[in-house]
Design a protein around this motif. Structure first.
Motif, PDB file in Angstrom:
ATOM      1  N   SER A   1     -30.168  48.009   6.271  1.00 19.71           N
ATOM      2  CA  SER A   1     -29.030  48.692   6.892  1.00 19.71           C
ATOM      3  C   SER A   1     -28.845  50.096   6.325  1.00 19.71           C
ATOM      4  O   SER A   1     -28.393  51.003   7.035  1.00 19.71           O
TER       5      SER A   1
ATOM      6  N   ILE B   1     -22.928  47.788   9.776  1.00 18.88           N
ATOM      7  CA  ILE B   1     -24.349  47.608  10.111  1.00 18.88           C
ATOM      8  C   ILE B   1     -24.961  46.515   9.240  1.00 18.88           C
ATOM      9  O   ILE B   1     -25.706  45.651   9.723  1.00 18.88           O
ATOM     10  N   SER B   2     -24.641  46.529   7.943  1.00 21.98           N
ATOM     11  CA  SER B   2     -25.169  45.522   7.025  1.00 21.98           C
ATOM     12  C   SER B   2     -24.675  44.123   7.398  1.00 21.98           C
ATOM     13  O   SER B   2     -25.440  43.154   7.357  1.00 21.98           O
TER      14      SER B   2
ATOM     15  N   MET C   1     -26.649  43.082  10.491  1.00 21.49           N
ATOM     16  CA  MET C   1     -28.052  42.851  10.133  1.00 21.49           C
ATOM     17  C   MET C   1     -28.217  41.550   9.358  1.00 21.49           C
ATOM     18  O   MET C   1     -29.165  40.793   9.583  1.00 21.49           O
TER      19      MET C   1
END
Length: 350
Positions: A104, A338-339, A342
């Motif tokens: 990410s 995002i992390s 993901m």
């Protein structure tokens, strides 16, 4: 658990997720050395104390020493990063989530660069780890708020302490040297600024190198079925590996970064460059000793602003301040989200 180099090699050859985690971590370390380390020597180059290539090689050497020496003396920053989040008891899922967090960082950095949003690898790393921990626990239960609070302290330290120490040291130097011969003081500060740039490079390695050592150490522990690294000593081979990769990244250079930090923010003379370097190195040393992860770039730029404020506040390029604030505003939620996504995706797939 066996943290020997032989066990590490066996782990990356038998565990693809660990291999990807290691490659991503080393890649981020390399990019950090490439993009962040030039900040350490920016003022030294722009005041013409050293040539660009010579300064870059000097910075590479001291980055290596900073990572390796400081981690052996005091590895509290690495410990803070390792203990900041809890990925749970399923070490296989934890390793996958850690891999997602690192991936990410790459995704966010590329996207931010495309849209012209300023980034910080340090803040991206912290946000990525936090987002992945929230994903694996479906809540904030995996976030160690006592350790995370040190990140907030770091935001204050990198801005306020950097600015104040830069202002105080530059003001002191100005008062001491105000009646001295300008040519003699310039000769002295040429050498003094090279020393300051070396100290800044050393402390950059000590701060940023330790952050990624903590992540890599955590990945190796997960691959061996260990839930955390509390009570374990970071092996020397891991320090050496991260030191070499960061030094290699630094040796690639970053002349554009040197120009933007050393010239575009505020025009500096040699004594001012020395004040900025030494005060920033001092702030990074204090942060490292107390295990507080800070952005080396923001610490250095704050010190430069403090130095510029000695003459007049209008000497500061406020656009740089805006970039720092935008980094804080976008990086933590942006990279964290995002992390999170993901990590959910990677765990579902693998």
């Amino acid at each position: 658990m066996d943290f020997s180099f032989a066990a590490f090699i066996d782990g990356i050859t038998s565990n693809p997720v660990l291999l990807i985690t290691v490659l991503l971590t080393l890649g981020v370390i390399f990019v950090n050395g490439w993009t962040d380390a030039p900040n350490a020597i920016a003022t030294c180059v722009t005041t013409r104390c050293m040539r660009v290539r010579s300064a870059i090689w000097m910075s590479a050497v001291f980055n290596f020493l900073g990572v390796f020496v400081m981690t052996q003396i005091n590895s509290s920053v690495a410990s803070t990063i390792s203990n900041m989040v809890d990925f749970g008891g399923d070490t296989r899922a934890a390793l996958i989530a850690l891999c997602a967090a690192l991936f990410s960082i790459v995704v966010y950095s590329v996207g931010a660069s495309y849209f012209g949003i300023p980034t910080s690898e340090s803040h991206s790393l912290i946000a990525g780890l936090t987002g992945a921990a929230i994903a694996i626990h479906n809540g904030v239960g995996g976030v160690n708020m006592d350790e995370w609070a040190k990140v907030l302290y770091g935001l204050v330290l990198s801005l306020i302490l950097g600015f104040v120490s830069g202002w105080v040291l530059c003001k002191l130097v100005s008062l001491v040297c105000r009646r001295m011969d300008r040519r003699k003081t310039n000769r002295f500060f040429t050498g003094a600024q090279i020393f300051g740039a070396a100290a800044m490079s050393f402390m950059h390695g000590a701060q940023d190198g330790q952050k990624f050592i903590g992540v890599l150490f955590l990945g190796v522990a997960f691959s061996g079925g260990q839930e955390n690294v509390s009570g374990f000593t970071i092996p020397v081979w891991l320090m050496l590996l991260c030191s070499v990769i960061m030094a290699a990244g630094t040796s690639v250079g970053g002349e554009k970064i040197i120009k933007s930090v050393g010239m575009d923010m505020v025009k500096l003379e040699k004594y001012q460059g020395f004040s900025a370097d030494l005060s920033a190195a001092f702030c990074l040393l204090c942060s490292s000793l107390f295990g507080i992860p800070v952005s080396t770039t923001h610490t250095k730029t704050s010190a430069i602003m403090g130095v510029g404020a000695v003459q007049r506040l209008s000497a500061i390029n406020l656009g740089v301040v805006k970039d720092m604030v935008l980094t804080w505003i976008f990086t933590f939620p942006g990279c964290g989200i995002i992390s999170f996504l993901m990590a959910k995706l990677f765990i579902a797939i693998f």
